[in-house]
Design a protein around this motif. Structure first.
Motif, PDB file in Angstrom:
ATOM      1  N   CYS A  91       0.855  -1.187   0.000  1.00 58.41           N
ATOM      2  CA  CYS A  91       0.000   0.000   0.000  1.00 58.41           C
ATOM      3  C   CYS A  91       0.888   1.232   0.000  1.00 58.41           C
ATOM      4  O   CYS A  91       2.106   1.143   0.197  1.00 58.41           O
ATOM      5  CB  CYS A  91      -0.932   0.017   1.222  1.00 58.41           C
ATOM      6  N   SER A  95      -1.278   6.088   3.458  1.00 62.20           N
ATOM      7  CA  SER A  95      -2.651   5.804   3.048  1.00 62.20           C
ATOM      8  C   SER A  95      -3.457   5.301   4.246  1.00 62.20           C
ATOM      9  O   SER A  95      -2.911   4.973   5.306  1.00 62.20           O
ATOM     10  CB  SER A  95      -2.667   4.751   1.940  1.00 62.20           C
ATOM     11  N   ASN A  96      -4.770   5.236   4.078  1.00 63.54           N
ATOM     12  CA  ASN A  96      -5.623   4.738   5.159  1.00 63.54           C
ATOM     13  C   ASN A  96      -5.295   3.292   5.510  1.00 63.54           C
ATOM     14  O   ASN A  96      -5.320   2.904   6.687  1.00 63.54           O
ATOM     15  CB  ASN A  96      -7.098   4.868   4.762  1.00 63.54           C
ATOM     16  N   LYS A  97      -5.012   2.473   4.503  1.00 64.08           N
ATOM     17  CA  LYS A  97      -4.642   1.081   4.758  1.00 64.08           C
ATOM     18  C   LYS A  97      -3.349   1.008   5.551  1.00 64.08           C
ATOM     19  O   LYS A  97      -3.210   0.179   6.465  1.00 64.08           O
ATOM     20  CB  LYS A  97      -4.496   0.333   3.431  1.00 64.08           C
ATOM     21  N   TYR A  98      -2.405   1.876   5.226  1.00 63.35           N
ATOM     22  CA  TYR A  98      -1.129   1.903   5.949  1.00 63.35           C
ATOM     23  C   TYR A  98      -1.359   2.218   7.425  1.00 63.35           C
ATOM     24  O   TYR A  98      -0.845   1.533   8.311  1.00 63.35           O
ATOM     25  CB  TYR A  98      -0.216   2.942   5.306  1.00 63.35           C
ATOM     26  N   TYR A  99      -2.147   3.244   7.711  1.00 61.80           N
ATOM     27  CA  TYR A  99      -2.411   3.618   9.099  1.00 61.80           C
ATOM     28  C   TYR A  99      -3.177   2.511   9.830  1.00 61.80           C
ATOM     29  O   TYR A  99      -2.923   2.245  11.014  1.00 61.80           O
ATOM     30  CB  TYR A  99      -3.207   4.921   9.159  1.00 61.80           C
ATOM     31  N   ALA A 100      -4.128   1.884   9.145  1.00 61.58           N
ATOM     32  CA  ALA A 100      -4.914   0.827   9.776  1.00 61.58           C
ATOM     33  C   ALA A 100      -4.033  -0.364  10.155  1.00 61.58           C
ATOM     34  O   ALA A 100      -4.156  -0.915  11.261  1.00 61.58           O
ATOM     35  CB  ALA A 100      -6.035   0.378   8.840  1.00 61.58           C
ATOM     36  N   CYS A 170      -3.847   3.252  19.291  1.00 59.76           N
ATOM     37  CA  CYS A 170      -3.728   4.709  19.194  1.00 59.76           C
ATOM     38  C   CYS A 170      -2.266   5.148  19.189  1.00 59.76           C
ATOM     39  O   CYS A 170      -1.887   6.067  18.447  1.00 59.76           O
ATOM     40  CB  CYS A 170      -4.463   5.376  20.354  1.00 59.76           C
ATOM     41  N   GLY A 173      -0.609   3.741  15.759  1.00 59.81           N
ATOM     42  CA  GLY A 173      -1.345   4.246  14.604  1.00 59.81           C
ATOM     43  C   GLY A 173      -1.289   5.756  14.507  1.00 59.81           C
ATOM     44  O   GLY A 173      -0.970   6.322  13.450  1.00 59.81           O
ATOM     45  N   VAL A 177       0.427   8.758  11.944  1.00 62.53           N
ATOM     46  CA  VAL A 177      -0.394   9.845  11.412  1.00 62.53           C
ATOM     47  C   VAL A 177       0.242  11.199  11.712  1.00 62.53           C
ATOM     48  O   VAL A 177       0.414  12.049  10.829  1.00 62.53           O
ATOM     49  CB  VAL A 177      -1.825   9.780  11.994  1.00 62.53           C
TER      50      VAL A 177
END
Length: 364
Positions: A91, A95-100, A170, A173, A177
């Motif tokens: 990914c 990206s959102n997938k990376y953070y998830a 948190c 993740g 962020v």
């Protein structure tokens, strides 16, 4: 005649025809010649002669399986070079997938490690609360086992697992962020020049939210471990604490400085190891070699934590150092293993941007 709908379907695509025989209506005369083959369905492959293999027989299934071996084996083998080229990331960075997935790595790293050291954490808390009864780590283990049995060492495991899993989500993740967010605000050159401050700010911001998620479960855990008769399980403890005052502010004062030191030490230690200790760039290191560097970096960050407090100032300091030492190294190892397993982008250690090199006269 044959039923109209089924006849049209069979004639249009014999490979997906219904798997039953089409029988003749008794009132209609037989139109086919006497030499025609029986109406039983057989293998409908274009290159196979009618009657070679009976449809649904063992030979039919074996040959279909052999066809699957050839189709999957040869095609996947043919694209191995392409797979090697594409084996970098799964990914985009940020990206959102990376953070998830980073958050998922945090759940595993914090939830599992903190739950694993619950017995040591229980003894540490009791050393701090009742130093007259629990004099040393060894004495604390012996008294606990004598009074509560071996199961007593696991008191508080449920709030520990839930609370620190949420905290890990948190902490790791949001750290990723905020690191990207603050880096974009500073720009490429200032991000390099102020990278240590960036690590500190990102980790402090992440821990602020992580402790909000942790505080209720941490309060439950401490009461279960240090207040005899208050509660033995999370289900007993949580209702009693529902109306009580929370402890998030003291938790911030404890956890935020610790997390700032943890992340900043780790990031700079990784940078220094690749610069001075590892004989090749990280891009040329294998996944196993990168994980060794990660584990060593976590251990180095822990050695710094050991020197922060004078000996004997706080009760339970030795137990805390042992626990944090074990946790820090294992958490970074698990977290980085998740990144490697899911093929997340792992940028190389920071290097001075070319524009800054030109400003400083380091390049022609």
């Amino acid at each position: 005649m044959y039923p109209t709908a089924l006849t049209q379907m069979a004639r249009a695509n014999p490979f997906s025809a219904p798997l039953f025989s089409l029988q003749q209506r008794p009132e209609e005369p037989r139109q086919s010649s006497p030499a025609a083959a029986p109406a039983t369905r057989r293998l409908a492959a274009a290159a196979t002669t009618e009657g070679d293999v009976e449809f649904g027989s063992q030979k039919y299934f074996m040959l279909c399986g052999f066809g699957g071996i050839l189709s999957c084996g040869t095609t996947h083998t043919a694209v191995v070079p392409l797979d090697l080229i594409a084996d970098d990331v799964s990914c985009a960075y940020g990206s959102n997938k990376y953070y998830a997935l980073c958050g998922f790595g945090g759940i595993l790293s914090c939830g599992l490690t903190h739950t694993a050291v619950v017995p040591l954490d229980l003894v540490k808390c009791r050393l701090q609360v009742d130093p007259d009864k629990f004099k040393t780590i060894g004495n604390g283990f012996r008294v606990t086992v004598r009074e509560d049995g071996m199961r007593g060492l696991a008191k508080g495991w449920a709030p520990t697992f839930i609370g620190y899993s949420m905290q890990g989500l948190c902490k790791f993740g949001f750290y990723e962020v905020f690191k990207v967010f603050y880096g974009d605000l500073l720009g490429e050159e200032n991000t390099y020049l102020w990278r240590t401050s960036l690590y500190l700010a990102a980790s402090a911001s992440a821990e602020f939210f992580a402790d909000i998620a942790l505080a209720p479960m941490e309060a439950c855990k401490v009461r279960i471990q240090t207040k005899p008769g208050y509660a033995n399980t999370l289900r007993e403890c949580a209702p009693k604490m529902y109306a009580e005052e929370g402890g998030v502010v003291p938790l911030w004062m404890r956890q935020i400085p610790y997390t700032m030191m943890k992340f900043a030490c780790f990031e700079r230690t990784v940078e220094m190891l690749y610069k001075y200790a590892v004989p090749k760039p990280r891009s040329e290191c294998s996944k196993a070699e990168q994980l060794v560097v990660t584990f060593e970096s976590g251990s180095t960050a822990l050695q710094v934590l050991k020197k922060l407090g004078p000996r004997g100032v706080w009760k339970g300091l030795v137990a805390r150092i042992i626990m944090i030492g074990t946790l820090t190294a294992l958490q970074w190892f698990i977290y980085d293993s998740v990144k490697v397993y899911f093929r997340l982008p792992r940028p190389p250690p920071p290097e001075m941007p070319e524009s800054l090199k030109k400003k400083l006269g380091l390049t022609e």
